[in-house]
Design a protein around this motif. Structure first.
Motif, PDB file in Angstrom:
ATOM      1  N   SER A   1     -44.285  63.714  17.130  1.00 10.08           N
ATOM      2  CA  SER A   1     -45.137  64.906  16.992  1.00 10.08           C
ATOM      3  C   SER A   1     -44.531  65.836  15.954  1.00 10.08           C
ATOM      4  O   SER A   1     -43.309  65.935  15.831  1.00 10.08           O
ATOM      5  CB  SER A   1     -45.244  65.633  18.336  1.00 10.08           C
ATOM      6  OG  SER A   1     -45.833  64.806  19.294  1.00 10.08           O
ATOM      7  N   TRP A   2     -45.398  66.511  15.187  1.00  8.95           N
ATOM      8  CA  TRP A   2     -44.956  67.460  14.180  1.00  8.95           C
ATOM      9  C   TRP A   2     -46.077  68.442  13.894  1.00  8.95           C
ATOM     10  O   TRP A   2     -47.208  68.271  14.369  1.00  8.95           O
ATOM     11  CB  TRP A   2     -44.514  66.725  12.911  1.00  8.95           C
ATOM     12  CG  TRP A   2     -45.632  66.108  12.132  1.00  8.95           C
ATOM     13  CD1 TRP A   2     -46.304  66.654  11.075  1.00  8.95           C
ATOM     14  CD2 TRP A   2     -46.234  64.819  12.352  1.00  8.95           C
ATOM     15  NE1 TRP A   2     -47.271  65.787  10.630  1.00  8.95           N
ATOM     16  CE2 TRP A   2     -47.246  64.655  11.397  1.00  8.95           C
ATOM     17  CE3 TRP A   2     -46.008  63.790  13.264  1.00  8.95           C
ATOM     18  CZ2 TRP A   2     -48.030  63.514  11.327  1.00  8.95           C
ATOM     19  CZ3 TRP A   2     -46.787  62.661  13.186  1.00  8.95           C
ATOM     20  CH2 TRP A   2     -47.773  62.524  12.226  1.00  8.95           C
ATOM     21  N   GLU A   3     -45.750  69.439  13.117  1.00 10.61           N
ATOM     22  CA  GLU A   3     -46.745  70.425  12.701  1.00 10.61           C
ATOM     23  C   GLU A   3     -46.918  70.293  11.200  1.00 10.61           C
ATOM     24  O   GLU A   3     -45.941  70.295  10.453  1.00 10.61           O
ATOM     25  CB  GLU A   3     -46.255  71.834  13.063  1.00 10.61           C
ATOM     26  CG  GLU A   3     -47.326  72.885  12.962  1.00 10.61           C
ATOM     27  CD  GLU A   3     -46.848  74.215  13.506  1.00 10.61           C
ATOM     28  OE1 GLU A   3     -46.639  75.128  12.687  1.00 10.61           O
ATOM     29  OE2 GLU A   3     -46.684  74.334  14.734  1.00 10.61           O
ATOM     30  N   ASP A   4     -48.177  70.165  10.739  1.00  8.41           N
ATOM     31  CA  ASP A   4     -48.416  69.980   9.312  1.00  8.41           C
ATOM     32  C   ASP A   4     -48.391  71.317   8.566  1.00  8.41           C
ATOM     33  O   ASP A   4     -48.129  72.371   9.159  1.00  8.41           O
ATOM     34  CB  ASP A   4     -49.714  69.212   9.073  1.00  8.41           C
ATOM     35  CG  ASP A   4     -50.970  69.983   9.454  1.00  8.41           C
ATOM     36  OD1 ASP A   4     -50.892  71.203   9.713  1.00  8.41           O
ATOM     37  OD2 ASP A   4     -52.040  69.358   9.482  1.00  8.41           O
TER      38      ASP A   4
ATOM     39  N   HIS B   1     -50.286  74.225   9.861  1.00 10.14           N
ATOM     40  CA  HIS B   1     -49.846  74.578  11.218  1.00 10.14           C
ATOM     41  C   HIS B   1     -50.688  73.907  12.308  1.00 10.14           C
ATOM     42  O   HIS B   1     -50.853  74.451  13.381  1.00 10.14           O
ATOM     43  CB  HIS B   1     -49.817  76.099  11.407  1.00 10.14           C
ATOM     44  CG  HIS B   1     -48.955  76.784  10.391  1.00 10.14           C
ATOM     45  ND1 HIS B   1     -47.585  76.681  10.406  1.00 10.14           N
ATOM     46  CD2 HIS B   1     -49.269  77.550   9.318  1.00 10.14           C
ATOM     47  CE1 HIS B   1     -47.098  77.369   9.394  1.00 10.14           C
ATOM     48  NE2 HIS B   1     -48.095  77.906   8.708  1.00 10.14           N
ATOM     49  N   GLN B   2     -51.207  72.715  11.979  1.00  7.42           N
ATOM     50  CA  GLN B   2     -51.925  71.917  12.960  1.00  7.42           C
ATOM     51  C   GLN B   2     -50.941  70.939  13.603  1.00  7.42           C
ATOM     52  O   GLN B   2     -50.102  70.362  12.923  1.00  7.42           O
ATOM     53  CB  GLN B   2     -53.053  71.116  12.286  1.00  7.42           C
ATOM     54  CG  GLN B   2     -54.099  71.964  11.606  1.00  7.42           C
ATOM     55  CD  GLN B   2     -54.955  72.694  12.620  1.00  7.42           C
ATOM     56  OE1 GLN B   2     -55.328  72.132  13.632  1.00  7.42           O
ATOM     57  NE2 GLN B   2     -55.262  73.949  12.328  1.00  7.42           N
ATOM     58  N   LYS B   3     -51.059  70.775  14.925  1.00 10.77           N
ATOM     59  CA  LYS B   3     -50.189  69.830  15.608  1.00 10.77           C
ATOM     60  C   LYS B   3     -50.702  68.416  15.345  1.00 10.77           C
ATOM     61  O   LYS B   3     -51.886  68.135  15.491  1.00 10.77           O
ATOM     62  CB  LYS B   3     -50.144  70.115  17.102  1.00 10.77           C
ATOM     63  CG  LYS B   3     -49.426  71.408  17.420  1.00 10.77           C
ATOM     64  CD  LYS B   3     -49.298  71.623  18.897  1.00 10.77           C
ATOM     65  CE  LYS B   3     -48.559  72.920  19.152  1.00 10.77           C
ATOM     66  NZ  LYS B   3     -48.383  73.168  20.570  1.00 10.77           N
ATOM     67  N   ARG B   4     -49.800  67.530  14.957  1.00 10.83           N
ATOM     68  CA  ARG B   4     -50.115  66.139  14.667  1.00 10.83           C
ATOM     69  C   ARG B   4     -49.207  65.240  15.492  1.00 10.83           C
ATOM     70  O   ARG B   4     -48.111  65.640  15.885  1.00 10.83           O
ATOM     71  CB  ARG B   4     -49.893  65.815  13.184  1.00 10.83           C
ATOM     72  CG  ARG B   4     -50.683  66.665  12.234  1.00 10.83           C
ATOM     73  CD  ARG B   4     -52.106  66.243  12.222  1.00 10.83           C
ATOM     74  NE  ARG B   4     -52.847  66.989  11.224  1.00 10.83           N
ATOM     75  CZ  ARG B   4     -54.074  66.728  10.907  1.00 10.83           C
ATOM     76  NH1 ARG B   4     -54.709  65.735  11.492  1.00 10.83           N
ATOM     77  NH2 ARG B   4     -54.701  67.444  10.015  1.00 10.83           N
ATOM     78  N   SER B   5     -49.664  64.011  15.712  1.00 12.43           N
ATOM     79  CA  SER B   5     -48.816  63.029  16.391  1.00 12.43           C
ATOM     80  C   SER B   5     -49.204  61.630  15.922  1.00 12.43           C
ATOM     81  O   SER B   5     -50.310  61.404  15.429  1.00 12.43           O
ATOM     82  CB  SER B   5     -48.948  63.136  17.911  1.00 12.43           C
ATOM     83  OG  SER B   5     -50.238  62.790  18.320  1.00 12.43           O
TER      84      SER B   5
END
Length: 182
Positions: free
Chosen positions: A87-90, A93-97
């Protein structure tokens, strides 16, 4: 380790494995397996492909180097390993996984092809095959996988190189009975 999700996937490589090294010098190979389910449509009397699953995979250490030297784009493989989620934040500032398969075991599928296995002298993994043969090059392995007729001969004292019906392993590998009809 407890709580890990272990899976096996069968599919085709979408590209040759990419071999890289970490800052510490450890090898890692990255590749993608496309697994496409097929079902038989009785109305049209044809096989129909379902939606493909593209699963990103990574292999580490000696396994990474073996993958890079043995596997090629399009090859049908069977891979077993552990699913991991990142998981990370692009930048927006959207959460991605993403989900990735950490490969523990992998090899060519023998359903539609044949393969020749060569034991590697270095490394600690228990490989099978001819211990006297040098590992084939990437291109040689591909030609063997595709059913190439130029298969090298094993030394006379190599038990793995004996013909199937030689009796060197008792009845194991001798003429199998026909598959029963149902």
């Amino acid at each position: 380790m407890a709580g890990e999700t272990i899976i096996a996937v069968v599919g085709n490589l979408t590209a040759d494995p990419e071999l890289r090294s970490t800052k510490n010098g450890r090898s890692v190979a990255g590749f993608t397996i496309a697994s496409t389910p097929r079902t038989f449509d009785r109305q049209s009397q044809q096989w129909v492909d379902g939606d493909a699953l593209f699963l990103r995979c990574s292999a580490w250490g000696d396994l990474a180097e073996h993958c890079a030297n043995s596997l090629v784009k399009g090859m049908r493989v069977i891979a077993q390993g552990r699913l991991t989620q990142h998981s990370w934040e692009d930048e927006q500032h959207q959460k991605r996984s993403s989900v990735e398969l950490q490969v523990d075991e992998i090899g060519p599928s023998l359903r539609y092809a044949t393969a020749q296995v060569a034991k590697v002298q270095s490394g600690t993994a228990g490989a099978y095959g001819n211990p006297y043969a040098a590992p084939p090059s990437r291109n040689a392995q591909a030609s063997v996988y595709q059913g190439g007729a130029s298969v090298p001969q094993a030394p006379a004292d190599d038990p793995w190189g004996q013909p199937r019906d030689s009796g060197s392993f008792g009845s194991f590998g001798a003429q199998e009975p026909e598959e029963p009809s149902f």
